[in-house]
Design a protein around this motif. Structure first.
Motif, PDB file in Angstrom:
ATOM      1  N   GLY A 161      23.997 -20.017 -15.250  1.00  0.00           N
ATOM      2  CA  GLY A 161      25.288 -20.658 -15.378  1.00  0.00           C
ATOM      3  C   GLY A 161      25.534 -21.177 -16.781  1.00  0.00           C
ATOM      4  O   GLY A 161      26.662 -21.385 -17.176  1.00  0.00           O
ATOM      5  N   GLU A 162      24.444 -21.402 -17.555  1.00  0.00           N
ATOM      6  CA  GLU A 162      24.630 -21.750 -18.946  1.00  0.00           C
ATOM      7  C   GLU A 162      24.937 -20.481 -19.741  1.00  0.00           C
ATOM      8  O   GLU A 162      24.565 -19.388 -19.333  1.00  0.00           O
ATOM      9  N   SER A 201      27.274 -15.182  -8.294  1.00  0.00           N
ATOM     10  CA  SER A 201      26.575 -14.691  -7.102  1.00  0.00           C
ATOM     11  C   SER A 201      25.143 -15.204  -7.063  1.00  0.00           C
ATOM     12  O   SER A 201      24.608 -15.494  -5.993  1.00  0.00           O
ATOM     13  N   ILE A 202      24.507 -15.311  -8.240  1.00  0.00           N
ATOM     14  CA  ILE A 202      23.157 -15.878  -8.274  1.00  0.00           C
ATOM     15  C   ILE A 202      23.192 -17.322  -7.822  1.00  0.00           C
ATOM     16  O   ILE A 202      22.318 -17.785  -7.077  1.00  0.00           O
ATOM     17  N   HIS A 203      24.199 -18.067  -8.252  1.00  0.00           N
ATOM     18  CA  HIS A 203      24.346 -19.452  -7.794  1.00  0.00           C
ATOM     19  C   HIS A 203      24.449 -19.513  -6.276  1.00  0.00           C
ATOM     20  O   HIS A 203      23.847 -20.373  -5.630  1.00  0.00           O
ATOM     21  N   ALA A 204      25.229 -18.615  -5.703  1.00  0.00           N
ATOM     22  CA  ALA A 204      25.421 -18.624  -4.255  1.00  0.00           C
ATOM     23  C   ALA A 204      24.216 -18.053  -3.521  1.00  0.00           C
ATOM     24  O   ALA A 204      24.071 -18.251  -2.316  1.00  0.00           O
ATOM     25  N   GLY A 205      23.344 -17.323  -4.238  1.00  0.00           N
ATOM     26  CA  GLY A 205      22.147 -16.776  -3.613  1.00  0.00           C
ATOM     27  C   GLY A 205      22.418 -15.633  -2.672  1.00  0.00           C
ATOM     28  O   GLY A 205      21.667 -15.412  -1.726  1.00  0.00           O
ATOM     29  N   ARG A 206      23.484 -14.859  -2.944  1.00  0.00           N
ATOM     30  CA  ARG A 206      23.857 -13.805  -2.007  1.00  0.00           C
ATOM     31  C   ARG A 206      24.332 -12.569  -2.761  1.00  0.00           C
ATOM     32  O   ARG A 206      25.155 -12.673  -3.680  1.00  0.00           O
ATOM     33  N   MET A 223      26.909  -6.974  -6.807  1.00  0.00           N
ATOM     34  CA  MET A 223      26.039  -7.970  -7.418  1.00  0.00           C
ATOM     35  C   MET A 223      24.751  -8.052  -6.612  1.00  0.00           C
ATOM     36  O   MET A 223      24.742  -8.546  -5.485  1.00  0.00           O
ATOM     37  N   LEU A 224      23.676  -7.533  -7.172  1.00  0.00           N
ATOM     38  CA  LEU A 224      22.373  -7.571  -6.511  1.00  0.00           C
ATOM     39  C   LEU A 224      21.640  -8.810  -6.991  1.00  0.00           C
ATOM     40  O   LEU A 224      21.380  -8.976  -8.182  1.00  0.00           O
ATOM     41  N   VAL A 225      21.299  -9.675  -6.058  1.00  0.00           N
ATOM     42  CA  VAL A 225      20.802 -10.999  -6.414  1.00  0.00           C
ATOM     43  C   VAL A 225      19.449 -11.249  -5.755  1.00  0.00           C
ATOM     44  O   VAL A 225      19.238 -10.917  -4.586  1.00  0.00           O
ATOM     45  N   SER A 226      18.556 -11.816  -6.521  1.00  0.00           N
ATOM     46  CA  SER A 226      17.309 -12.354  -5.981  1.00  0.00           C
ATOM     47  C   SER A 226      17.231 -13.802  -6.428  1.00  0.00           C
ATOM     48  O   SER A 226      17.225 -14.081  -7.627  1.00  0.00           O
ATOM     49  N   ALA A 227      17.217 -14.708  -5.502  1.00  0.00           N
ATOM     50  CA  ALA A 227      17.207 -16.122  -5.840  1.00  0.00           C
ATOM     51  C   ALA A 227      16.022 -16.798  -5.169  1.00  0.00           C
ATOM     52  O   ALA A 227      15.534 -16.330  -4.138  1.00  0.00           O
ATOM     53  N   PRO A 228      15.518 -17.889  -5.742  1.00  0.00           N
ATOM     54  CA  PRO A 228      14.446 -18.628  -5.083  1.00  0.00           C
ATOM     55  C   PRO A 228      14.862 -19.038  -3.675  1.00  0.00           C
ATOM     56  O   PRO A 228      16.057 -19.183  -3.394  1.00  0.00           O
TER      57      PRO A 228
END
Length: 447
Positions: A161-162, A201-206, A223-228
């Motif tokens: 986000g930064e 999308s990374i923020h939303a984790g989806r 948007m392919l996302v991998s989030a903790p």
């Protein structure tokens, strides 16, 4: 692609070329989620599953073609129920699959550093993102593009986000690639806007399938996302908390149980959770939360509950629930109003916690609570599927049908739970360096 990061990196390190097939669109009752991937290496070894067995054979064939030619493909399976059944997609759904070669250093389709960095981040449990842009590129030519979320191969960018730099690269992008800029010398509009949506999308984790408005030109992007793992913070070291922590861990949550009484909050009682012995409201005020965090208050004691709820309802979390009777709930509401909590915040409180499933035991109650969490997270009705009509998984279809309007820059700290839930959370503006992508062929599969 990102869920296979460890295996993909291992194969590349051992000198194996790969073709990776990724689900980029889902219609109807298709068996696997958006972003699910399967890979085939140059020795014919299969990694992962793209449909739970339904279309593996056809996808394997597409991967071997891409390994032979080096040219990417977009394949579609299941235009009709009959077609779907013929390739094994007996549920009658439809899958769109992007197949791309990942090559070795100095060879055809060499994997660019931006993609490798995202794979490493995903392997290490850090947030990562790759966007697949389908259709027209910035110059109007047909093609496919990848936009990654973190440009620095050393992984030294700031928090998601930064402002950081998104790298764009192609199916055969290699060391000769150069930065793609528009006529003004600035990063092109497609790369810039897609990178903003990717970070949201990374923020939303989806992972989401979107149409993105890029300065008047709408492009289709996945948007392919991998989030903790999202956090589940449970307050109160009681039997219900033990059952909830076990069930939450099964659903993939990183569970924390917090209680001010060390005699009750022990690692032996909560083996599936991190255990914290602190005053609950103090801990919640200081611990890290985000728009995916779930807060469940099971203490059932006003001296804990009231200050804890006051803190929780001011945070941008996905869900706040509190256990107790309806009488207890009304008493809490009165106490919170006296503390100046507004009605909108009170309306977001899930209390009494859980759905009406007739739950009684701690294990049943855990199911009731997590069912409500899923309902809230997905904006679902909680009605029996037999009483509903239309698509069983409407979110993917809705996201694909709605263009993402250009969003003004916004710091990540202001992202709201509501924005995350609708997959339109704003993302900070960022400069976007780009690597050109070679055009990939499109192949329609309808067997």
């Amino acid at each position: 692609m990102l869920e296979l990061a460890d295996a993909l990196l291992g194969s590349l390190a051992s000198g194996r070329r790969l073709a990776v097939a990724t689900v980029v669109a889902v219609d109807g009752s298709a068996p696997r989620a958006l972003g699910t991937s399967m890979a085939v290496d140059d020795q014919g070894r299969v990694i992962g599953s793209i449909s739970g067995g339904c279309v593996e054979g056809a996808v394997y064939d597409a991967c071997t073609r891409v390994l032979d030619t080096g040219v990417g493909e977009v394949c579609e399976f299941g235009f009709t129920d009959a077609d779907a059944f013929e390739v094994g997609l007996a549920c009658g759904g439809r899958l769109r699959v992007f197949v791309q070669e990942l090559g070795l250093p100095g060879a055809r389709s060499e994997v660019a550093q931006g993609v490798l960095e995202e794979l490493r981040r995903a392997r290490d449990g850090r947030a990562a993102g790759i966007a697949v842009v389908l259709g027209a590129d910035a110059g109007g030519a047909a093609g496919l593009r990848l936009v990654t979320a973190h440009a620095d191969a050393a992984g030294e960018q700031g928090a998601i986000g930064e402002p950081d730099t998104a790298v764009e690269q192609g199916a055969a992008g290699g060391p000769d690639a150069v930065n793609a800029r528009d006529a003004t010398g600035e990063p092109d509009a497609v790369g810039r806007r897609v990178s903003e949506e990717l970070r949201a999308s990374i923020h939303a984790g989806r992972s989401v399938h979107r149409r993105v408005d890029c300065d008047g030109r709408v492009v289709e992007a996945v948007m392919l996302v991998s989030a903790p793992p999202p956090r589940l913070i449970v307050f109160g070291a009681v039997d219900f908390s033990a059952a909830l922590s076990r069930a939450g861990a099964v659903l993939g949550y990183r569970v924390t149980v917090c209680d001010a009484r060390p005699v009750f909050a022990t690692a032996d009682r909560f083996p599936d959770a991190e255990v914290v012995n602190r005053w609950p409201s103090d801990y919640l005020a200081e611990t890290e939360v985000d728009e995916r965090t779930v807060v469940c208050i099971l203490t059932h004691d006003d001296k804990f509950d009231i200050p804890l709820l006051e803190t929780a309802l001011a945070l941008p979390v996905a869900y706040v629930g509190a256990m107790g009777s309806r009488t207890t709930h009304e008493r809490r509401l009165a106490a919170l109003r006296e503390r100046g909590i507004d009605e909108a915040a009170l309306a977001s409180l899930h209390s009494p916690i859980g759905l009406d499933l007739g739950a009684s035991t701690p294990e049943e109650t855990a199911v009731s609570i997590l069912a409500e969490v899923l309902m809230a997270r997905n904006a679902a009705s909680a009605a029996p599927l037999r009483a509903t009509s239309g698509a069983i998984h409407p979110r993917a279809a809705a996201a694909a049908a709605t263009p993402a309007a250009a969003a003004p820059p916004a710091p990540s700290a202001t992202l709201s739970a509501t924005a995350a839930a609708t997959d339109t959370a704003p993302a900070s503006a960022a400069a976007s360096t780009a690597v050109p992508m070679t055009a990939a062929s499109t192949r329609e599969e309808s067997r």
